[in-house]
Motif scaffolding. Sequence first.
Motif, PDB file in Angstrom:
ATOM      1  N   GLY A  35       8.550  -2.092 -19.967  1.00  0.00           N
ATOM      2  CA  GLY A  35       7.777  -1.359 -20.965  1.00  0.00           C
ATOM      3  C   GLY A  35       7.129  -0.143 -20.318  1.00  0.00           C
ATOM      4  N   GLN A  36       5.822  -0.031 -20.498  1.00  0.00           N
ATOM      5  CA  GLN A  36       5.076   1.090 -19.928  1.00  0.00           C
ATOM      6  C   GLN A  36       4.453   0.763 -18.579  1.00  0.00           C
ATOM      7  OE1 GLN A  36       5.075   4.125 -21.549  1.00  0.00           O
ATOM      8  NE2 GLN A  36       6.549   3.015 -22.836  1.00  0.00           N
ATOM      9  N   THR A  37       4.739  -0.415 -18.058  1.00  0.00           N
ATOM     10  CA  THR A  37       4.119  -0.853 -16.796  1.00  0.00           C
ATOM     11  C   THR A  37       5.146  -0.921 -15.685  1.00  0.00           C
ATOM     12  OG1 THR A  37       2.571  -2.201 -18.088  1.00  0.00           O
ATOM     13  CG2 THR A  37       2.686  -2.633 -15.722  1.00  0.00           C
ATOM     14  N   ALA A  38       4.739  -0.470 -14.495  1.00  0.00           N
ATOM     15  CA  ALA A  38       5.639  -0.472 -13.336  1.00  0.00           C
ATOM     16  C   ALA A  38       5.087  -1.390 -12.254  1.00  0.00           C
ATOM     17  CB  ALA A  38       5.808   0.939 -12.788  1.00  0.00           C
ATOM     18  N   TYR A  39       6.001  -1.970 -11.477  1.00  0.00           N
ATOM     19  CA  TYR A  39       5.646  -2.877 -10.395  1.00  0.00           C
ATOM     20  C   TYR A  39       6.498  -2.542  -9.162  1.00  0.00           C
ATOM     21  CZ  TYR A  39       3.895  -5.609 -14.369  1.00  0.00           C
ATOM     22  OH  TYR A  39       3.256  -6.006 -15.515  1.00  0.00           O
ATOM     23  N   ALA A  40       6.087  -3.097  -8.037  1.00  0.00           N
ATOM     24  CA  ALA A  40       6.867  -2.962  -6.801  1.00  0.00           C
ATOM     25  C   ALA A  40       7.294  -4.356  -6.357  1.00  0.00           C
ATOM     26  CB  ALA A  40       6.033  -2.302  -5.707  1.00  0.00           C
ATOM     27  N   LEU A  41       8.597  -4.603  -6.357  1.00  0.00           N
ATOM     28  CA  LEU A  41       9.146  -5.870  -5.878  1.00  0.00           C
ATOM     29  C   LEU A  41       9.529  -5.697  -4.414  1.00  0.00           C
ATOM     30  CD1 LEU A  41      10.221  -8.767  -6.634  1.00  0.00           C
ATOM     31  CD2 LEU A  41      12.441  -7.658  -6.978  1.00  0.00           C
ATOM     32  N   PRO A  72      -2.868  -2.099  -3.345  1.00  0.00           N
ATOM     33  CA  PRO A  72      -1.956  -2.675  -4.341  1.00  0.00           C
ATOM     34  C   PRO A  72      -2.452  -4.035  -4.827  1.00  0.00           C
ATOM     35  CG  PRO A  72      -0.747  -1.856  -2.425  1.00  0.00           C
ATOM     36  CD  PRO A  72      -2.199  -1.831  -2.054  1.00  0.00           C
ATOM     37  N   THR A  73      -2.197  -4.333  -6.084  1.00  0.00           N
ATOM     38  CA  THR A  73      -2.630  -5.601  -6.664  1.00  0.00           C
ATOM     39  C   THR A  73      -1.484  -6.606  -6.641  1.00  0.00           C
ATOM     40  OG1 THR A  73      -4.148  -4.444  -8.159  1.00  0.00           O
ATOM     41  CG2 THR A  73      -3.557  -6.720  -8.728  1.00  0.00           C
ATOM     42  N   PRO A  74      -1.624  -7.710  -5.911  1.00  0.00           N
ATOM     43  CA  PRO A  74      -0.583  -8.737  -5.935  1.00  0.00           C
ATOM     44  C   PRO A  74      -0.464  -9.357  -7.335  1.00  0.00           C
ATOM     45  CG  PRO A  74      -2.044  -9.029  -4.051  1.00  0.00           C
ATOM     46  CD  PRO A  74      -2.694  -8.024  -4.948  1.00  0.00           C
ATOM     47  N   LEU A  97       1.469   1.789  -7.807  1.00  0.00           N
ATOM     48  CA  LEU A  97       0.315   2.670  -7.693  1.00  0.00           C
ATOM     49  C   LEU A  97       0.644   4.093  -8.115  1.00  0.00           C
ATOM     50  CD1 LEU A  97      -1.198   1.505  -4.283  1.00  0.00           C
ATOM     51  CD2 LEU A  97      -1.937   0.907  -6.583  1.00  0.00           C
ATOM     52  N   PRO A  98      -0.319   4.785  -8.708  1.00  0.00           N
ATOM     53  CA  PRO A  98      -0.103   6.184  -9.093  1.00  0.00           C
ATOM     54  C   PRO A  98      -0.227   7.100  -7.878  1.00  0.00           C
ATOM     55  CG  PRO A  98      -2.353   5.540  -9.589  1.00  0.00           C
ATOM     56  CD  PRO A  98      -1.659   4.293  -9.083  1.00  0.00           C
ATOM     57  N   GLY A  99       0.087   8.366  -8.074  1.00  0.00           N
ATOM     58  CA  GLY A  99      -0.126   9.346  -7.016  1.00  0.00           C
ATOM     59  C   GLY A  99       1.079   9.559  -6.117  1.00  0.00           C
ATOM     60  N   ARG A 100       0.812  10.199  -4.997  1.00  0.00           N
ATOM     61  CA  ARG A 100       1.857  10.557  -4.028  1.00  0.00           C
ATOM     62  C   ARG A 100       1.322  10.300  -2.625  1.00  0.00           C
ATOM     63  NH1 ARG A 100      -1.060  15.094  -5.045  1.00  0.00           N
ATOM     64  NH2 ARG A 100      -1.515  16.436  -3.246  1.00  0.00           N
ATOM     65  N   ASP A 210      -4.262  10.192  -5.577  1.00  0.00           N
ATOM     66  CA  ASP A 210      -4.195  10.378  -7.018  1.00  0.00           C
ATOM     67  C   ASP A 210      -5.476  11.078  -7.454  1.00  0.00           C
ATOM     68  OD1 ASP A 210      -3.305  10.134  -9.700  1.00  0.00           O
ATOM     69  OD2 ASP A 210      -4.517   8.332  -9.945  1.00  0.00           O
ATOM     70  N   SER A 211      -5.380  12.402  -7.612  1.00  0.00           N
ATOM     71  CA  SER A 211      -6.557  13.217  -7.921  1.00  0.00           C
ATOM     72  C   SER A 211      -7.581  13.052  -6.790  1.00  0.00           C
ATOM     73  CB  SER A 211      -7.137  12.800  -9.286  1.00  0.00           C
ATOM     74  OG  SER A 211      -8.192  13.649  -9.651  1.00  0.00           O
TER      75      SER A 211
END
Length: 319
Positions: A35-41, A72-74, A97-100, A210-211
């Motif tokens: 959906g609109q949510t991203a994760y890191a596996l 990061p949130t587990p 996470l957002p940003g660069r 991120d900002s």
Amino acid sequence: MKQIVEQALALWGMRDAKWSLVAARENHVYRIDLGQTAYALRLHRVGLRSDAELRSELQWMAALGEKGVGVPTPVLSTEGLYLHLLQGIQIDMLGWLPGRPLGATGSGIDHEDRTGVFHTIGREMARLHKISDDWSPPPGFSRWSWDRPGLLGKTPLWDRFWENPTLTAEDQALFLQFRKVADHKLRHLESKLDYGLIHADLVRENVMVDSDRVWLIDFDDAGFGFRLFDIVTTLLKNLEEPDCDLLREALLTGYRTERQICTEHLDLFMALRAATYVGWISSRLQEDGSDLRNTRFIETARNLLTRYLDTTRINGRNQ
């Protein structure tokens, strides 16, 4: 890896998610979009960490995040677990996470307000240390130690830097002399130095911007260690920056907005940190680009070790 990724998505209740490989270094990292949510596996390199070490990392990150540190949130699986094992591969899931990244080795710092962002990094590093000191690790908590044996012992965490096979006889003599002097110094200092849980790898690539917010990522090398070790890890990669002194001052000033730290022995830890990279690269000399990195690591370490030993000799004569 496709089968393992799809099995992992099922464990986290994300069968319909889209996924793509975004990094393949120590770990394989996939971006998961649901959906609109991203994760890191994360699929961890076999043998790099024990199950207990990875669970501990995730528990610690969760505790830091709950207190507002940018990490990061587990994400728990549908079984309520942070970590799973599939075909011998350890797998976990983190919030995206957002940003660069703040920058990358060889490409400089990607930020307009350079001193401002280093002030923020210093503050967040101090918050990480302070919150970790106030936190009670759960039973079975296990992470390695960047203590004196871990840095200078017979089997350092990042290999025996004085035995890097590309060292000249002159460099090896320098590294051995530094190991002897630094070990003697740390034996007298270690009980007095600020010590506890540290990130241990806050280089540019591991700071997401991120900002006006920073996020601290990649806890692979995190464990117990000297807090000065955390500080110099960030500083070491910026020695060639034209505003290096200003960045150092900003980092320390930001740190001291949250907690105090004695930096009297900063030069010792700069040399120690530089030496660890010479050990780390020793087992990776066959990898692409390792020749250039190895040369750079040795040159940086040679300069810092020489400076530290010269200063030690001068101070010894003046006492």
